[in-house]
Design a protein around this motif. Structure first.
Motif, short mmCIF file in Angstrom:
data_model
loop_
_atom_site.label_atom_id
_atom_site.label_comp_id
_atom_site.label_asym_id
_atom_site.label_seq_id
_atom_site.Cartn_x
_atom_site.Cartn_y
_atom_site.Cartn_z
N ASN A 95 0.84 -1.20 0.00
CA ASN A 95 0.00 0.00 0.00
C ASN A 95 0.88 1.25 0.00
N GLY A 96 0.71 2.12 -1.01
CA GLY A 96 1.48 3.35 -1.08
C GLY A 96 2.95 3.12 -1.37
N TYR A 97 3.28 2.05 -2.07
CA TYR A 97 4.68 1.72 -2.32
C TYR A 97 5.26 2.62 -3.42
N ASN A 98 6.57 2.86 -3.33
CA ASN A 98 7.28 3.66 -4.33
C ASN A 98 8.29 2.75 -5.03
N TRP A 99 7.94 2.28 -6.23
CA TRP A 99 8.84 1.42 -6.99
C TRP A 99 9.82 2.27 -7.78
N ASP A 100 11.09 1.94 -7.70
CA ASP A 100 12.13 2.73 -8.37
C ASP A 100 12.86 1.84 -9.38
N PHE A 101 12.54 2.02 -10.66
CA PHE A 101 13.21 1.33 -11.75
C PHE A 101 13.93 2.35 -12.65
N SER A 102 14.38 3.44 -12.05
CA SER A 102 15.00 4.51 -12.83
C SER A 102 16.34 4.09 -13.42
N ASP A 103 16.94 3.01 -12.92
CA ASP A 103 18.24 2.58 -13.42
C ASP A 103 18.14 1.66 -14.64
N PRO A 136 13.11 5.51 -15.92
CA PRO A 136 14.25 6.31 -16.39
C PRO A 136 13.80 7.66 -16.93
N GLY A 137 14.70 8.63 -16.86
CA GLY A 137 14.39 9.97 -17.31
C GLY A 137 13.66 10.79 -16.28
N ASN A 138 13.74 10.41 -15.00
CA ASN A 138 13.08 11.13 -13.91
C ASN A 138 11.59 11.26 -14.16
N THR A 139 10.98 10.22 -14.71
CA THR A 139 9.54 10.20 -14.96
C THR A 139 8.85 9.40 -13.87
N ASN A 140 7.92 10.04 -13.18
CA ASN A 140 7.19 9.40 -12.10
C ASN A 140 5.73 9.22 -12.50
N TYR A 141 5.17 8.08 -12.14
CA TYR A 141 3.77 7.78 -12.41
C TYR A 141 3.07 7.55 -11.08
N SER A 142 2.00 8.26 -10.84
CA SER A 142 1.22 8.09 -9.62
C SER A 142 0.00 7.23 -9.91
N ASN A 143 -0.64 6.73 -8.85
CA ASN A 143 -1.85 5.92 -8.97
C ASN A 143 -1.62 4.73 -9.89
N VAL A 144 -0.65 3.92 -9.51
CA VAL A 144 -0.24 2.77 -10.31
C VAL A 144 -0.57 1.48 -9.56
N PHE A 145 -1.18 0.53 -10.27
CA PHE A 145 -1.43 -0.80 -9.73
C PHE A 145 -0.23 -1.70 -10.02
N ARG A 146 0.15 -2.55 -9.05
CA ARG A 146 1.13 -3.60 -9.32
C ARG A 146 0.37 -4.93 -9.32
N ILE A 147 0.46 -5.62 -10.45
CA ILE A 147 -0.27 -6.87 -10.65
C ILE A 147 0.73 -8.00 -10.88
N LYS A 148 0.57 -9.08 -10.15
CA LYS A 148 1.35 -10.29 -10.40
C LYS A 148 0.44 -11.32 -11.05
N LYS A 149 0.87 -11.81 -12.22
CA LYS A 149 0.05 -12.76 -12.97
C LYS A 149 0.83 -14.04 -13.19
#
Length: 326
Positions: A54-62, A175-188
Motif C-alpha cells: 500500500n502506497g509503495y514507491n517502486w524505483d526502476f530509474s536505473d 528512467p528519465g526522472n519520470t514518475n507515475y502516480s496511482n499505479v497498480f502492481r499486478i502479479k500474474k
C-alpha cells in the motif's frame, strides 16, 4: 460521545487509506497505443514479491532500455486478416517490431477477460473456446483465480490456471526522472497443464498499470533462468493512453555530448558536457561499467559490437549515445 467520535475518526481514516479496486477500466482498451522499449534477459535483483504494498514507491530509474529493441503496441478494433476467424473477439492488440507482427485477441463477458489468440501472425496460437483469464473487479491484496480448459478440436488436451494478484498500489519511477502516480502492481501467474505430455509450464509476470487504463507502464516477464526477465517499458506520458514524449530515451534538447572515435577500438573520449557519471551498457541490457567524472574510457577489452553510453550531467540532465566497438 468520545467513543463514538473515535470510532468515526477511525472509520474515516480507514476509508482514506483504502485502495481502489483493479477493474477492467484499468486495462488497455481500444484507442490505447504506445511505443514499447524492451530488454532481453535482463537481471533483476529486486525481491519483487516483497517490494510491494500500500502506497509503495517502486524505483526502476536505473533500467537502460535499448533503442534497437522496440515495438509499437496498438489496441484497436479487429483489422488484421488473422482476426477474421475469431468473430466473438472484440479487441485486437497489434504489435509491430523488428521481429515481425503479433496479434492478440480479447473480449469481455460478465466482467471476465477472455483470450482468443496470441502470438505471431503466422505462428500464433488460437483458443477455441477462448480462455477465461481474469475476473473483475479485484480488491487490494485479493486475487482472481480462474481455470479454463484448453481444446484442440473437440478434445480437451489441457487446462490453464491463471492467478492474478493485486498486491500493490503507489508510484512508479522510470528512467528519465519520470514518475507515475496511482499505479497498480499486478502479479500474474499462468500454469499450463498438458494432459497428453503429463507436464506443466509456468509463466510469471509482474505488470504495472496506470489507473484509468492505457498500455502497461512496465512489465517484467520471468524468462525461466535465475533472476532473468524480459523487461518491457512504454513511453506513455503521465496523462495516459496516447503516445507521449519519450520518458525512456533521455536526450535533452539543450545539452548534448559527443563520442570520439566512433567506432572505437581501444578508448572512447566523451566531450561536450559537464559529466558526473557515465554508464556503458551492451545490447542485451547488461551494464558493463560505471565511471565517475571520467571523460576518457577504455573499451579495449570489450567484445566487438554495439553499446550505449548513458551520461549523467551536473545539470541533472541525462544523455544517451550509441557507439560501436571494433
Amino acid at each position: 460521545m468520545k467513543n463514538v467520535l473515535s470510532i468515526a475518526l477511525l472509520l474515516l481514516s480507514g476509508s482514506l487509506l483504502a485502495q481502489p479496486d483493479f477493474t477492467k477500466n484499468d486495462m488497455p482498451d481500444i484507442g490505447d497505443q504506445d511505443t514499447i522499449l524492451y530488454l532481453t534477459y535482463h537481471a533483476i535483483t529486486n525481491d519483487l514479491d516483497a517490494e510491494t504494498g500500500n502506497g509503495y514507491n517502486w524505483d526502476f530509474s536505473d533500467l537502460m532500455f535499448n533503442l534497437g529493441f522496440y515495438e509499437t503496441d496498438s489496441f484497436r478494433t479487429k483489422q488484421h486478416p488473422v482476426s477474421s476467424t475469431h468473430p466473438t473477439a472484440t479487441i485486437e492488440e497489434f504489435r509491430q517490431g523488428s521481429a515481425g507482427q503479433f496479434v492478440s485477441l480479447f473480449s469481455y463477458r460478465n466482467d471476465t477477460l477472455f483470450q482468443h489468440r496470441t502470438g505471431g501472425v503466422s505462428s500464433g496460437t488460437s483458443f477455441n473456446p477462448p480462455l477465461a483469464s481474469i475476473v473483475y473487479p479485484i480488491g487490494f491484496n485479493q486475487s482472481s483465480d480462474v481455470t479454463a480448459p484448453i481444446f484442440v478440436g473437440a478434445n480437451q488436451v489441457g487446462e490453464r490456471r491463471t492467478t492474478t494478484d493485486y498486491d500493490g498500489f503507489g508510484t512508479l519511477k522510470m528512467p528519465g526522472n519520470t514518475n507515475y502516480s496511482n499505479v497498480f502492481r499486478i502479479k500474474k501467474v499462468e500454469v499450463d497443464t498438458n494432459y497428453i505430455l503429463k507436464s506443466t509450464t509456468t509463466y510469471t509476470q509482474y505488470i504495472w498499470y496506470k489507473q484509468g487504463g492505457g498500455v502497461p507502464i512496465l512489465r517484467l516477464l520471468y524468462s525461466g533462468a535465475s533472476n532473468l526477465y524480459f523487461v518491457y517499458g512504454n513511453k506513455t506520458s503521465e496523462g495516459g493512453g496516447a503516445p507521449g514524449p519519450s520518458a525512456l530515451v533521455s536526450t535533452p534538447s539543450n545539452e548534448s555530448i559527443d563520442l570520439f572515435p566512433n567506432p572505437a577500438k581501444t578508448w572512447l573520449q566523451v566531450t561536450g558536457g559537464d559529466l558526473e557519471k557515465v554508464e556503458i551498457w551492451d545490447q542485451s541490457g547488461r551494464k558493463m561499467e560505471t565511471q565517475w567524472q571520467a571523460d576518457k574510457i577504455s573499451v579495449e577489452d570489450y567484445p566487438q559490437g554495439v553499446y550505449f553510453l548513458r551520461a549523467s550531467l551536473s545539470s541533472g540532465q541525462l544523455v544517451q549515445k550509441r557507439f560501436i566497438k571494433n
